[in-house]
Design a protein around this motif. Sequence first.
Motif, PDB file in Angstrom:
ATOM      1  N   VAL A  46      32.954  25.393  33.349  1.00 53.93           N
ATOM      2  CA  VAL A  46      33.516  25.899  34.603  1.00 53.93           C
ATOM      3  C   VAL A  46      34.474  27.037  34.293  1.00 53.93           C
ATOM      4  O   VAL A  46      35.201  26.994  33.296  1.00 53.93           O
ATOM      5  N   LEU A  47      34.413  28.080  35.130  1.00 56.40           N
ATOM      6  CA  LEU A  47      35.413  29.151  35.097  1.00 56.40           C
ATOM      7  C   LEU A  47      36.319  28.956  36.300  1.00 56.40           C
ATOM      8  O   LEU A  47      35.863  28.622  37.394  1.00 56.40           O
ATOM      9  N   ILE A  48      37.604  29.165  36.117  1.00 49.03           N
ATOM     10  CA  ILE A  48      38.557  28.996  37.207  1.00 49.03           C
ATOM     11  C   ILE A  48      39.168  30.334  37.582  1.00 49.03           C
ATOM     12  O   ILE A  48      39.188  31.277  36.777  1.00 49.03           O
ATOM     13  N   SER A  49      39.644  30.420  38.802  1.00 42.26           N
ATOM     14  CA  SER A  49      40.271  31.656  39.271  1.00 42.26           C
ATOM     15  C   SER A  49      41.686  31.773  38.720  1.00 42.26           C
ATOM     16  O   SER A  49      42.284  30.799  38.256  1.00 42.26           O
ATOM     17  N   TYR A  50      42.205  32.974  38.813  1.00 41.10           N
ATOM     18  CA  TYR A  50      43.577  33.224  38.364  1.00 41.10           C
ATOM     19  C   TYR A  50      44.567  32.380  39.163  1.00 41.10           C
ATOM     20  O   TYR A  50      45.530  31.840  38.604  1.00 41.10           O
ATOM     21  N   ALA A  51      44.328  32.243  40.488  1.00 47.44           N
ATOM     22  CA  ALA A  51      45.239  31.469  41.336  1.00 47.44           C
ATOM     23  C   ALA A  51      45.266  30.007  40.927  1.00 47.44           C
ATOM     24  O   ALA A  51      46.334  29.379  40.862  1.00 47.44           O
ATOM     25  N   VAL A  52      44.096  29.415  40.635  1.00 46.20           N
ATOM     26  CA  VAL A  52      44.048  28.013  40.189  1.00 46.20           C
ATOM     27  C   VAL A  52      44.706  27.872  38.826  1.00 46.20           C
ATOM     28  O   VAL A  52      45.415  26.886  38.555  1.00 46.20           O
ATOM     29  N   TRP A  53      44.483  28.833  37.963  1.00 42.45           N
ATOM     30  CA  TRP A  53      45.108  28.800  36.633  1.00 42.45           C
ATOM     31  C   TRP A  53      46.620  28.758  36.756  1.00 42.45           C
ATOM     32  O   TRP A  53      47.305  28.018  36.042  1.00 42.45           O
ATOM     33  N   GLN A  54      47.158  29.538  37.700  1.00 46.38           N
ATOM     34  CA  GLN A  54      48.611  29.574  37.876  1.00 46.38           C
ATOM     35  C   GLN A  54      49.128  28.314  38.563  1.00 46.38           C
ATOM     36  O   GLN A  54      50.144  27.740  38.150  1.00 46.38           O
ATOM     37  N   SER A  55      48.455  27.870  39.620  1.00 50.71           N
ATOM     38  CA  SER A  55      48.977  26.765  40.430  1.00 50.71           C
ATOM     39  C   SER A  55      48.757  25.402  39.787  1.00 50.71           C
ATOM     40  O   SER A  55      49.620  24.527  39.853  1.00 50.71           O
ATOM     41  N   GLN A  56      47.600  25.206  39.162  1.00 56.51           N
ATOM     42  CA  GLN A  56      47.279  23.888  38.612  1.00 56.51           C
ATOM     43  C   GLN A  56      47.614  23.756  37.126  1.00 56.51           C
ATOM     44  O   GLN A  56      47.839  22.650  36.645  1.00 56.51           O
ATOM     45  N   PHE A  57      47.639  24.873  36.414  1.00 61.50           N
ATOM     46  CA  PHE A  57      47.842  24.814  34.961  1.00 61.50           C
ATOM     47  C   PHE A  57      49.059  25.615  34.517  1.00 61.50           C
ATOM     48  O   PHE A  57      49.292  25.767  33.301  1.00 61.50           O
ATOM     49  N   GLY A  58      49.827  26.141  35.481  1.00 62.03           N
ATOM     50  CA  GLY A  58      51.046  26.851  35.147  1.00 62.03           C
ATOM     51  C   GLY A  58      50.846  28.079  34.289  1.00 62.03           C
ATOM     52  O   GLY A  58      51.765  28.500  33.569  1.00 62.03           O
ATOM     53  N   GLY A  59      49.650  28.687  34.331  1.00 58.31           N
ATOM     54  CA  GLY A  59      49.385  29.878  33.528  1.00 58.31           C
ATOM     55  C   GLY A  59      49.330  29.589  32.035  1.00 58.31           C
ATOM     56  O   GLY A  59      49.570  30.490  31.220  1.00 58.31           O
ATOM     57  N   ASP A  60      48.984  28.361  31.666  1.00 57.49           N
ATOM     58  CA  ASP A  60      48.932  27.966  30.253  1.00 57.49           C
ATOM     59  C   ASP A  60      47.826  28.736  29.531  1.00 57.49           C
ATOM     60  O   ASP A  60      46.654  28.659  29.903  1.00 57.49           O
ATOM     61  N   ALA A  61      48.199  29.470  28.504  1.00 61.19           N
ATOM     62  CA  ALA A  61      47.212  30.248  27.745  1.00 61.19           C
ATOM     63  C   ALA A  61      46.257  29.370  26.963  1.00 61.19           C
ATOM     64  O   ALA A  61      45.195  29.830  26.522  1.00 61.19           O
ATOM     65  N   ASN A  62      46.593  28.099  26.770  1.00 67.03           N
ATOM     66  CA  ASN A  62      45.736  27.172  26.027  1.00 67.03           C
ATOM     67  C   ASN A  62      44.837  26.365  26.949  1.00 67.03           C
ATOM     68  O   ASN A  62      44.366  25.283  26.581  1.00 67.03           O
ATOM     69  N   VAL A  63      44.600  26.877  28.159  1.00 65.17           N
ATOM     70  CA  VAL A  63      43.785  26.130  29.114  1.00 65.17           C
ATOM     71  C   VAL A  63      42.318  26.089  28.702  1.00 65.17           C
ATOM     72  O   VAL A  63      41.582  25.177  29.100  1.00 65.17           O
ATOM     73  N   ILE A  64      41.881  27.074  27.913  1.00 70.47           N
ATOM     74  CA  ILE A  64      40.478  27.105  27.481  1.00 70.47           C
ATOM     75  C   ILE A  64      40.179  25.865  26.637  1.00 70.47           C
ATOM     76  O   ILE A  64      40.891  25.545  25.688  1.00 70.47           O
ATOM     77  N   GLY A  65      39.097  25.187  27.025  1.00 64.70           N
ATOM     78  CA  GLY A  65      38.690  23.981  26.314  1.00 64.70           C
ATOM     79  C   GLY A  65      39.201  22.695  26.941  1.00 64.70           C
ATOM     80  O   GLY A  65      38.797  21.606  26.511  1.00 64.70           O
ATOM     81  N   ARG A  66      40.072  22.797  27.946  1.00 64.70           N
ATOM     82  CA  ARG A  66      40.579  21.583  28.591  1.00 64.70           C
ATOM     83  C   ARG A  66      39.507  20.969  29.468  1.00 64.70           C
ATOM     84  O   ARG A  66      38.688  21.657  30.081  1.00 64.70           O
ATOM     85  N   ASN A  67      39.537  19.649  29.564  1.00 66.71           N
ATOM     86  CA  ASN A  67      38.590  18.906  30.389  1.00 66.71           C
ATOM     87  C   ASN A  67      39.194  18.653  31.772  1.00 66.71           C
ATOM     88  O   ASN A  67      40.362  18.281  31.893  1.00 66.71           O
ATOM     89  N   VAL A  68      38.402  18.862  32.812  1.00 67.18           N
ATOM     90  CA  VAL A  68      38.796  18.544  34.181  1.00 67.18           C
ATOM     91  C   VAL A  68      37.628  17.816  34.833  1.00 67.18           C
ATOM     92  O   VAL A  68      36.489  17.871  34.361  1.00 67.18           O
ATOM     93  N   ARG A  69      37.936  17.140  35.941  1.00 69.19           N
ATOM     94  CA  ARG A  69      36.879  16.436  36.676  1.00 69.19           C
ATOM     95  C   ARG A  69      36.697  17.086  38.042  1.00 69.19           C
ATOM     96  O   ARG A  69      37.640  17.215  38.806  1.00 69.19           O
ATOM     97  N   LEU A  70      35.466  17.499  38.285  1.00 70.75           N
ATOM     98  CA  LEU A  70      35.083  18.045  39.580  1.00 70.75           C
ATOM     99  C   LEU A  70      34.104  17.081  40.231  1.00 70.75           C
ATOM    100  O   LEU A  70      33.020  16.831  39.695  1.00 70.75           O
ATOM    101  N   ASP A  71      34.503  16.519  41.373  1.00 71.04           N
ATOM    102  CA  ASP A  71      33.708  15.500  42.056  1.00 71.04           C
ATOM    103  C   ASP A  71      33.366  14.345  41.115  1.00 71.04           C
ATOM    104  O   ASP A  71      32.258  13.784  41.137  1.00 71.04           O
ATOM    105  N   GLY A  72      34.333  14.016  40.268  1.00 73.50           N
ATOM    106  CA  GLY A  72      34.163  12.885  39.376  1.00 73.50           C
ATOM    107  C   GLY A  72      33.380  13.182  38.110  1.00 73.50           C
ATOM    108  O   GLY A  72      33.252  12.309  37.250  1.00 73.50           O
ATOM    109  N   VAL A  73      32.854  14.406  37.956  1.00 73.72           N
ATOM    110  CA  VAL A  73      32.038  14.762  36.795  1.00 73.72           C
ATOM    111  C   VAL A  73      32.895  15.584  35.831  1.00 73.72           C
ATOM    112  O   VAL A  73      33.520  16.570  36.242  1.00 73.72           O
TER     113      VAL A  73
END
Length: 855
Positions: A200-227
């Motif tokens: 999944v690729l995320i938008s800049y706004a989601v990167w800022q709001s949900q991940f605080g602009g963390d530069a190490n966000v690449i490779g993190r696991n998230v769940r979308l609709d439980g997947v």
Amino acid sequence: MRFYRLLLRLYPSSFSVEYEDELAAVFAERTKNMSRWWFAFAALADVVPNAIAAHWELLVQDLRYAARSLSRARGFTATAIIVVALGVGANTAAFSLADFVLVRPLPFKESDRIVKIWTSTPDGGRNQLSPANFRDFAVQSRSFEDFGAFTNTAANLVGMGEPRRLVTIRATPNLLPLIGVPALLGRHFTEREATTGNPVLISYAVWQSQFGGDANVIGRNVRLDGVPHVIIGVMPASFHFPYRGIEAWTPLILREDDMQDRTDTYLDGVARLRDGVSLEQASEEMSVIAARLEKQFPDENKGIGAIVQRMRDEVSERSRMLVLALCGAALCILLLSCANLASLFLARGTHRARELAVRSALGAGRDRLVRQLITESFAITIIGGIVGVLVAMATVPLLARLVPGSLPIAQIPTVDLRVLAVAAAFVLITGLAFGVLPAIRAGRATDLQALHAGARNGGGRTQRLRSVLVVIEIVASVVLLVGSGLLIRVAWKLQNIDPGFRAENVLTMRTALPLPKYEKVATRHQFYAGVLEQVRALPGVSSAAYVTGLPLQMRGGIWTVSIDGVEPPPDGSHNVGLRYVTPQFFSTLGIPLRRGRDVSEVDTQDHPYVAVVSESFARRHFPSQDPIGKRIKVVFFDRTIVGVVGDVHVRGLERTSEPQLYLPYQQVPDGDIIGYLPKALVVRRNANPEALIQPIRRIVQSIDPEQPVSDINTLSAIVTDETASRVTQLRLLGAMALIALLIAAIGIHGLLTYTVSRRLPELGVRVALGAQVKTIVGLVMREGLVLASIGITIGAIVSYVAARGMGALLVGISAEDPITFLAACALCFVTVLVGCLRPALRAANVDPMTALRAE
């Protein structure tokens, strides 16, 4: 020495004429032994810096004199600056918006080569692509470097604090590379990665709001609709593909099972033209391919063609006309500004005729007078231009509502420097041309003639020119008044349209259920029933329900209905809007139940399949009959009509909605037509529905902790937003029309004041000979009203032509609407009449002795 004398022309003309021979002689003596090259260097070193210093000294003198002169004429100075500011500001704002929406390249690599692919329908409309048609178009076409597709969807992001609903796009792996915008962090997903994992690729706004602009966000696991998904990239803040508001991009993999139904159209096709291939060539090739597929699949592709359109042109006719109408109004303002500025400078030049004549008689050359007036004109236009830029910068953000959401661009337009330069150039040229004209005329006349003519100098030609300018101002005013009046009438009509529901005190929000968790009807029923039971028990709540989509915002959901085995005709008359609802939906929105009953909880798969239809459905398919008990076939099932409800505007107030069909939310097989699940919760409360937001959040979280609540709004706000772009435009056009009226009144007042001042001796003689007051007043008023009649007549004709071109905006209003034309012309006439009164009264009160003594 010829080169040196040529350089001396760089000095001010008066300086070079007086000192040229002396300077040449001195320089010749100093350089008589120099070589040619040293002589040229010495000449440049001697003349250029001194010429600049001489010009600077004169400029400082001119600026000081201009400041004194303009400060003594504060009314003229303030009016001129305001006129310049209005012309520059209005045009910079309006055309910056037009450039942003209609002209400026999209923020993609070679965006002019990116096109959207649609299928054309037999009724002349357009539709999305089915997976099978997309595959065949992509394989058989040779006009494109690459051909991708996407589909709109949404997903619940869980495990990152409070659950959040993300607006997402499922895109074929080649689509983002086709667009040509690299990721800010990470990369795009590949074909292999898309088939073996869940990137999944995320938008800049989601990167800022949900991940605080963390530069190490690449490779993190998230769940979308439980997947589980892996973040592989963050897109730039300026990336809004395919339109604003997209928050994540996931892969779309089309399998063989997806290719079985060519009527299942849900894909948006996007392609990049090959280098050297024109849009017309690509369109011709796609039409040939579509005709070939129609022959190959006559049942599914009957009447289906292909449409190739640049992505930059994905603007609705209504949005385009909103912007162009605003630009037309801005051009009228620019025309008014230039005409009024010219009139002001002509009037001031006539007023200063004696001063210019005196200066000329004392030895000031024409070039010196012209230079001085250029400095004054330039100072006024520069100050006015700066104020205009500030006006534009303050206005442009207010135009955000006029930026269509269908374009992949930011919502807030920016001030365009090219547009600013053009608007400023028009005003500057006008100011300089008409500001210098008095000095040129003063230089042509002999000193004795100018001094003797005095206040009467500049009569006939100036009078005729100013009359023409006033007529132009009146024409532009009428055009603006008619245009804004027509749109005001449209807005008034839209606001008085009955949407078919009662919007007050209704809270709306979305709780879209993820799959496969809620694939079964029983699981969904458990969620809906649990939420509705607790919401209905909240204090002040009278009713609550779920529906597939809200009124005015519904998109898609078009199905073909079969009645009594009659084959649906190809004209689309059997198309209906399809919505699944829970009980109490009609009472919650105040949609009247005309006949029969509402859907109920007993309408399950174990009971006969039923439907509730709209009045327009009953009128179209069962004229002069009782529709209750009639049988129809839709969504693969035979259903019995059990109720008839009022019509609702489901696709906006400006569109006539197709007949509607409402089906019970439980009468659908498990896993079938998942896209039409009820998503929107509507709650009616006696008062203050916003107080329910937090209680409803807690209710939803108690039933499903991973279920987010999104798109919280009141139905009244949704209705208001429906006409927000119209209201924004009307406010701007209304303000421009008032400004136009004011400028026209100033113009006619200035012209008549100037006329009266020139005719004071004549009027004094008339009064001395016994002329009555009403005769003098009529004499002056007649001149103004004749100009007004000419301007209003021409303006009405131009307005009619302009109104005919605004057809896309005139919903329910004729371009020849007589009320609007009469009101606009009458208002302009009254404004001109008011502008005539003061000069007329001044003429009537003239003292004969004073007037004759002035002569």
